[in-house]
Design a protein around this motif. Structure first.
Motif, PDB file in Angstrom:
ATOM      1  N   LEU A   1       9.391  41.300  14.817  1.00  0.00           N
ATOM      2  CA  LEU A   1       9.675  40.268  13.973  1.00  0.00           C
ATOM      3  C   LEU A   1       8.508  40.263  12.805  1.00  0.00           C
ATOM      4  O   LEU A   1       8.590  40.016  11.545  1.00  0.00           O
ATOM      5  N   LEU A   2       7.298  40.145  13.336  1.00  0.00           N
ATOM      6  CA  LEU A   2       6.126  39.935  12.479  1.00  0.00           C
ATOM      7  C   LEU A   2       5.028  40.814  13.032  1.00  0.00           C
ATOM      8  O   LEU A   2       4.575  40.923  13.948  1.00  0.00           O
ATOM      9  N   PHE A   3       4.196  41.428  11.934  1.00  0.00           N
ATOM     10  CA  PHE A   3       3.070  42.360  12.367  1.00  0.00           C
ATOM     11  C   PHE A   3       1.810  41.811  11.257  1.00  0.00           C
ATOM     12  O   PHE A   3       2.015  41.696  10.083  1.00  0.00           O
ATOM     13  N   PHE A   4       0.757  42.167  11.868  1.00  0.00           N
ATOM     14  CA  PHE A   4      -0.496  42.012  11.356  1.00  0.00           C
ATOM     15  C   PHE A   4      -1.479  42.980  12.172  1.00  0.00           C
ATOM     16  O   PHE A   4      -1.619  42.749  13.371  1.00  0.00           O
ATOM     17  N   MET A   5      -2.375  43.590  11.583  1.00  0.00           N
ATOM     18  CA  MET A   5      -3.286  44.318  12.206  1.00  0.00           C
ATOM     19  C   MET A   5      -4.406  44.239  11.162  1.00  0.00           C
ATOM     20  O   MET A   5      -4.517  44.756  10.028  1.00  0.00           O
TER      21      MET A   5
ATOM     22  N   ARG B   1      -5.184  52.984  10.639  1.00  0.00           N
ATOM     23  CA  ARG B   1      -4.407  53.264   9.446  1.00  0.00           C
ATOM     24  C   ARG B   1      -3.003  53.835  10.190  1.00  0.00           C
ATOM     25  O   ARG B   1      -1.748  53.434   9.670  1.00  0.00           O
ATOM     26  N   ARG B   2      -3.007  54.654  10.930  1.00  0.00           N
ATOM     27  CA  ARG B   2      -1.884  55.273  11.753  1.00  0.00           C
ATOM     28  C   ARG B   2      -1.056  54.136  12.182  1.00  0.00           C
ATOM     29  O   ARG B   2       0.195  54.115  12.099  1.00  0.00           O
ATOM     30  N   ALA B   3      -1.829  53.333  12.917  1.00  0.00           N
ATOM     31  CA  ALA B   3      -1.088  52.337  13.745  1.00  0.00           C
ATOM     32  C   ALA B   3      -0.507  51.270  12.910  1.00  0.00           C
ATOM     33  O   ALA B   3       0.432  50.817  13.094  1.00  0.00           O
TER      34      ALA B   3
END
Length: 439
Positions: free
Chosen positions: A244-248, A285-287
């Protein structure tokens, strides 16, 4: 008397706002409804009209900055004789390199500005100092560099040196710097001398560390960060976006970015949410690419200043941005309606337990697809490598400033004395408005 003394600045502000709005309206709107489309009105500008002279700065302000950066980090061991051997390092503030490279190209077409080599023909003067890279040239352990016999780079001295060089130029003195363009994309770039260049057109990422008498939407241009993750090559769709939601990103930031830690606490255990602490690295960055490409929404909280690079990573990923930043300024808002590509949530609502997740779960699949289709339309505005992308749009934005610049030049020359108790509001700062939840 105090009330009367403030009247002139207020009237000046109102007049300049109306004038700026008039020029933008005339340039970009017509009775033809087809011109009011969501995408850029490219056909309005058919040929270059604004002439730009790029200063031939001493090498230390351009390629010398790249060289110093490479030497500080072990990329090269000694100065090079051939500048073509130097590569500008990848970072989110690389607009300065792309603009410099664009003006050096011989095959420039369909740009709002044309480069001239005779300063007498110029409408504007571009100062190609790599100010953002200069800010970070020093290695992590400068003392180690000093013991190896190398001179430690000093950004403040470079800034002072730039101003010293400019102040010797007749074209700088001629119009008090109003017709000069500076790129200072990092929030701290040119921090030591910003008061001495504030008359010029500043190309910035936001106004987070600039005063009201230094920067404004009327005279300056908001730039997008360079996205650091790979663009999404697929079409709109939610089938492959299970999250649903992503942040890194960095959990702990200063000033307005303190909201990040609160969001980590609130969202950390929510089902369907991936929120990770991570610093810039190739592996991160890949993740982040994988996470953004497989999520419906991507969180965009404020960083140390109101903006952050992850908004633009999300846009090129077709991951609907969720913007939690109350005073954010956004690039190219005359051609992009961000309500069609992003969800805006005010900070006070976003940090209420359960609020953000309930809001996003209510968004239908059809609405998400609408967001994604609009993201595809505007994606090129955030691709610096695209010939019809970011650089072309930046120059168009700069070209729109010319009528105001001419006004300020003429106004400056006829004013003999100013007796304002506060700064003369020659520009309007508009980064103080609130933000509201929209879907």
């Amino acid at each position: 008397m105090p009330r009367k003394s403030l009247l002139k600045p207020a009237l000046t502000t109102l007049f300049l706002l109306l004038l700026s709005s008039y020029f933008i309206f005339i340039a970009f709107f017509s009775p033809n409804p087809n011109l009011n489309s969501f995408v850029s009105r490219e056909n309005v500008i058919n040929s270059p009209t604004v002439k730009v002279y790029m200063y031939d700065l001493p090498r230390k302000f351009t390629y010398g900055v790249i060289e110093s950066y490479a030497m500080a980090r072990g990329g090269i061991k000694a100065p090079v004789d051939d500048d073509s051997l130097l590569t500008y390092p990848g970072n989110q503030h690389s607009a300065e390199w792309h603009l410099f490279s664009d003006l050096n190209r011989v095959d420039r077409v369909n740009s709002a500005v044309t480069r001239v080599f005779d300063p007498e023909q110029a409408d504007l003067f571009y100062v190609p100092f790599f100010s953002s890279l200069s800010l970070v040239v020093n290695p992590i352990r400068p003392a180690a560099t000093a013991t190896e016999g190398r001179v430690v780079y000093n950004d403040e001295e470079m800034q002072e040196g730039l101003i010293g060089w400019l102040e010797e130029q007749g074209y700088w003195k001629r119009n008090n710097g109003w017709d000069h363009v500076f790129v200072c994309q990092d929030p701290n770039a040119l921090f030591k001398v910003v008061d001495r260049v504030k008359n010029g057109v500043l190309l910035v990422s936001d106004f987070g560390r600039l005063g009201r008498d230094q920067a404004s939407l009327v005279k300056d241009v908001i730039l997008p960060y360079s996205h650091r993750i790979r663009s999404f090559g697929g079409d709109a769709g939610v089938e492959s976006r299970e999250s649903l939601l992503f942040f890194m990103g960095n959990r702990y930031r200063k000033e307005g970015g303190k909201v990040r830690d609160l969001l980590f606490q609130i969202l950390g255990n929510e089902e369907g949410v991936t929120i990770k602490h991570g610093a810039q690295s190739r592996e991160s960055r890949r993740a982040a690419s994988l996470g953004m490409h497989t999520s419906k929404f991507c969180l965009h909280p404020a960083g140390d200043t109101p903006s952050a690079c992850r908004l633009f990573d999300a846009i090129v990923s077709l991951c609907v941005p969720v913007i939690v930043s109350d005073y954010v300024e956004l690039p190219f808002e005359d051609v992009i309606d961000y309500r069609k590509i992003a969800v805006f949530v005010d900070t006070s609502s976003a940090v209420k337990p359960g609020y953000l997740i309930k809001l996003l779960r209510r968004v239908s699949t059809e609405r998400i697809l609408e967001f994604q289709q609009e993201l595809k339309k505007v994606k090129r505005y955030f691709e610096y490598e695209d010939p019809n992308g970011t650089v072309k749009e930046i120059w168009r934005q700069v070209s729109l400033k010319l009528p105001l610049i001419k006004l300020m030049i003429n106004r400056d020359k006829r004013l003999v004395k100013r007796e304002f108790p506060e700064p003369d509001c020659s520009c309007l700062c508009s980064n103080q408005s609130g933000i509201h939840t929209t879907l």
